[in-house]
Design an enzyme around this catalytic site. Structure first.
Site, mmCIF file in Angstrom:
data_model
loop_
_atom_site.group_PDB
_atom_site.id
_atom_site.type_symbol
_atom_site.label_atom_id
_atom_site.label_comp_id
_atom_site.label_asym_id
_atom_site.label_seq_id
_atom_site.Cartn_x
_atom_site.Cartn_y
_atom_site.Cartn_z
ATOM 1 C CB THR A 76 74.445 48.387 -6.841
ATOM 2 O OG1 THR A 76 73.015 48.211 -7.088
ATOM 3 C CG2 THR A 76 75.086 47.141 -7.585
ATOM 4 C CB SER A 204 70.966 54.729 -3.084
ATOM 5 O OG SER A 204 70.673 55.090 -4.266
ATOM 6 C CB THR A 242 88.428 61.600 -9.810
ATOM 7 O OG1 THR A 242 89.857 61.413 -10.094
ATOM 8 C CG2 THR A 242 88.079 63.359 -9.449
ATOM 9 C CB CYS A 332 66.633 46.408 -10.200
ATOM 10 S SG CYS A 332 67.171 47.829 -9.246
#
Length: 391
Positions: A76, A204, A242, A332
């Site tokens: 996403t 992903s 990070t 989703c």
């Protein structure tokens, strides 16, 4: 009543289990190897080396250069990055974007968000198999088109788009960038971004046996794509924050495994897929296969059927009671009552669109799972039809 024995997970298009080899690679970076990759001391250098090794593994799987890989949190984010980053970086060139009606919601909603800010988006229709016409793409291109985004493989019905052909058209006929959401591809079939001819590609971790919470965007060298996140300038200034070292390491390991074992996994998935499709059609009447019948046009391991007179959600829940985990529509959007936009786009009416079952096989399924799934689906479809008097 739940049936005794091993549970069968067949929802690998929604997410995959973490491969034990990936887990093994992650654990040291949750324990002793905890440094910040931006730190100059030994712990920091150790973490930086781990991140760069993972970057090389991702790049190798994609046939890309290390410096073209940007780590993100998920597909996403990568899709938002590609679409919005291109839109605002190139708004002086044009404000027209092309995508399709069957994209993942993160692509469609990014495009809708841009429309509210003055961009124009063309949503290409698909045929009954969920595939885009190259001619329609060519007709939609304009001088002000800055981006075309088309998914490589559909997460619901498995349609494989002719990405290479479409990318060639886009580059021959316009100055637009070509982005593909390829999140469903790695671990199921080879992916070579240079051969595909695309400019950006999304992948992903949790779709390919790495943890949830890590992904990547491949950006071809020289593209003008602005960052979504601003901060300390991580990822060469393209994605501040990070780095998630443990999951990036796991992601890299998953990519290495996918590159080495891809052909074996693909053949296994296609055999399970083919047997499931053939046997369900032999045993159950009044059903419709959603997506391409030709396995060369379908994502390995994906099966999607609609059953006349059966509510998909009820079928999923009954299978779950038997220890078989499947889905209906996209995971989703599983809490939404509206029918799948993908199934509506391929021409299904409300009744059939609400009666779909998606089976997604993965690396850890075996052929014996197919027999159990087919038997269970046949019995539960009959049970549900008896309740509604559908024969």
């Amino acid at each position: 009543m739940k049936e005794p024995g091993r549970k069968i997970y067949a929802d690998n298009n929604a997410t995959t289990p973490v491969d034990p080899r990936v887990k093994e690679a992650i654990i040291p970076h949750l324990e002793d190897k905890y440094g910040n990759p931006s730190s100059l001391h030994e712990k920091g250098k150790e973490a930086r080396e781990a991140v760069e090794k993972a970057r090389s593994r991702v790049a190798s799987m994609l046939n890309a250069r290390d410096e073209e890989i940007v780590f993100t949190s998920c597909a996403t984010e990568s899709n938002n990055f590609a679409i919005k980053g291109t839109a605002f970086a190139r708004k002086d060139v044009g404000k027209h974007i092309i995508t399709t009606e069957v994209e993942h919601d993160c692509v469609l909603n990014s495009c809708k968000w841009l429309e509210e800010r003055g961009f124009e988006v063309t949503y290409l229709e698909v045929d009954e198999e969920g595939i885009i016409s190259a001619d329609k793409l060519k007709e939609a291109l304009r001088g002000e088109t800055i981006l075309v985004s088309v998914m490589a493989a559909n997460n619901e019905i498995g349609s494989l788009q002719p990405i290479k052909k479409m990318a060639e058209i886009v580059h021959n006929e316009s100055n637009a960038y070509f982005h593909t959401d390829a999140a469903q591809v790695p671990g199921k079939m080879p992916i070579d971004v240079k051969d595909m001819g695309v400019d950006m590609a999304t992948i992903s971790g949790h779709k390919m046996y790495a943890p949830k919470g890590v992904g990547a965007l491949w950006i071809n060298e020289g593209l003008d794509v602005g960052p979504l996140l601003h901060g300390g300038g991580h990822e060469d200034g393209r994605r501040s924050g990070t780095e998630n070292v443990p999951y990036i390491v796991g992601f890299g390991k998953a990519c290495k495994i996918a590159e080495e074992e891809c052909e074996e996994d693909k053949q296994k998935l296609q055999k399970m897929q083919d047997k499931t499709i053939n046997e369900l059609e032999e045993r159950i009447d009044k059903i419709k296969l959603n997506g391409p019948r030709d396995l060369d046009k379908r994502l390995p391991g994906n099966v999607n059927f609609s059953f006349h007179g059966v509510e998909g959600e009820s079928l999923v829940l009954r299978l779950d009671e038997r220890g078989i985990h499947t889905s209906t529509g996209s995971a989703c959007a599983s809490d939404e009552l509206e029918a799948s936009h993908v199934l509506k786009a391929i021409g299904l009416g409300p009744e059939l669109a609400h009666s779909s079952l998606r089976i997604g096989y993965g690396r850890f399924n075996e052929m014996e799972d197919v027999d159990k799934i087919v038997k269970a689906v046949e019995e539960e479809v009959e049970n549900l039809r008896s309740i509604t008097s559908v024969r």
